[in-house]
Design a protein around this motif. Structure first.
Motif, PDB file in Angstrom:
ATOM      1  N   GLU A  87       0.877  -1.185   0.082  1.00  0.00           N
ATOM      2  CA  GLU A  87       0.038  -0.100  -0.025  1.00  0.00           C
ATOM      3  C   GLU A  87       0.914   1.390  -0.138  1.00  0.00           C
ATOM      4  OE1 GLU A  87      -3.398  -0.007  -0.554  1.00  0.00           O
ATOM      5  OE2 GLU A  87      -3.013  -2.236  -0.678  1.00  0.00           O
ATOM      6  N   ASP A  89       3.669   1.544  -1.347  1.00  0.00           N
ATOM      7  CA  ASP A  89       4.296   1.471  -2.664  1.00  0.00           C
ATOM      8  C   ASP A  89       3.400   2.218  -3.515  1.00  0.00           C
ATOM      9  OD1 ASP A  89       6.699   0.626  -1.963  1.00  0.00           O
ATOM     10  OD2 ASP A  89       6.231  -1.730  -2.833  1.00  0.00           O
ATOM     11  N   LYS A  90       2.046   1.800  -3.613  1.00  0.00           N
ATOM     12  CA  LYS A  90       1.127   2.322  -4.362  1.00  0.00           C
ATOM     13  C   LYS A  90       0.782   4.090  -3.986  1.00  0.00           C
ATOM     14  CE  LYS A  90      -2.037  -1.473  -4.186  1.00  0.00           C
ATOM     15  NZ  LYS A  90      -3.093  -2.228  -4.020  1.00  0.00           N
ATOM     16  N   HIS A  91       1.065   4.238  -2.799  1.00  0.00           N
ATOM     17  CA  HIS A  91       0.960   5.477  -2.432  1.00  0.00           C
ATOM     18  C   HIS A  91       2.047   6.487  -2.878  1.00  0.00           C
ATOM     19  CE1 HIS A  91       0.093   9.092   0.081  1.00  0.00           C
ATOM     20  NE2 HIS A  91       0.989   9.162   0.715  1.00  0.00           N
ATOM     21  N   GLU A  93       3.814   5.845  -5.571  1.00  0.00           N
ATOM     22  CA  GLU A  93       3.474   6.045  -7.149  1.00  0.00           C
ATOM     23  C   GLU A  93       2.507   6.965  -7.310  1.00  0.00           C
ATOM     24  OE1 GLU A  93       4.281   5.643 -10.809  1.00  0.00           O
ATOM     25  OE2 GLU A  93       5.503   4.494  -9.319  1.00  0.00           O
ATOM     26  N   LYS A  94       1.522   6.861  -6.626  1.00  0.00           N
ATOM     27  CA  LYS A  94       0.574   8.163  -6.618  1.00  0.00           C
ATOM     28  C   LYS A  94       1.092   9.487  -6.481  1.00  0.00           C
ATOM     29  CE  LYS A  94      -2.475   9.297  -3.284  1.00  0.00           C
ATOM     30  NZ  LYS A  94      -3.273   9.084  -2.145  1.00  0.00           N
TER      31      LYS A  94
END
Length: 101
Positions: A87, A89-91, A93-94
């Motif tokens: 999560e 990592d996704k943050h 990337e965002k």
């Protein structure tokens, strides 16, 4: 730009729930707002503290907010099996897509 990372520990000897952790975050945010209010002279005190002392109080309260939010991430990870690393990592990337990183 130099990138800094802040890492906060998992606290022990606690059995927080999602609800108790949210209440604690709210409490800590209130204390942060109070410290900022003192810095801006919004609390009505006649006797003002030196800016450096008030800024250190703000930092202390901000770290309490961050620690409690970190604790909530551990609670979610434990109770719901969320992979917090994925999560984060996704943050990140965002944030990159928005141009913040």
């Amino acid at each position: 730009m130099e990138r800094k990372t802040i890492s906060l520990p998992r606290l022990g000897r606690l059995t927080p729930t999602l609800e108790s952790t949210m209440l604690k975050i709210t409490e800590e945010v209130g204390e942060l707002a109070q410290a900022i209010g003192k810095f801006r002279g919004l609390s009505g005190e006649q006797d003002r503290k030196p800016d450096e002392e008030v800024v250190r109080a703000i930092v202390s309260e901000l770290l309490d907010v961050a620690q409690t939010a970190t604790s909530m991430m551990f609670v979610i990870e434990d109770l719901y099996g969320i992979d917090m690393e994925a999560e984060m990592d996704k943050h990140i990337e965002k944030l990159k897509q928005k141009g913040y990183l």
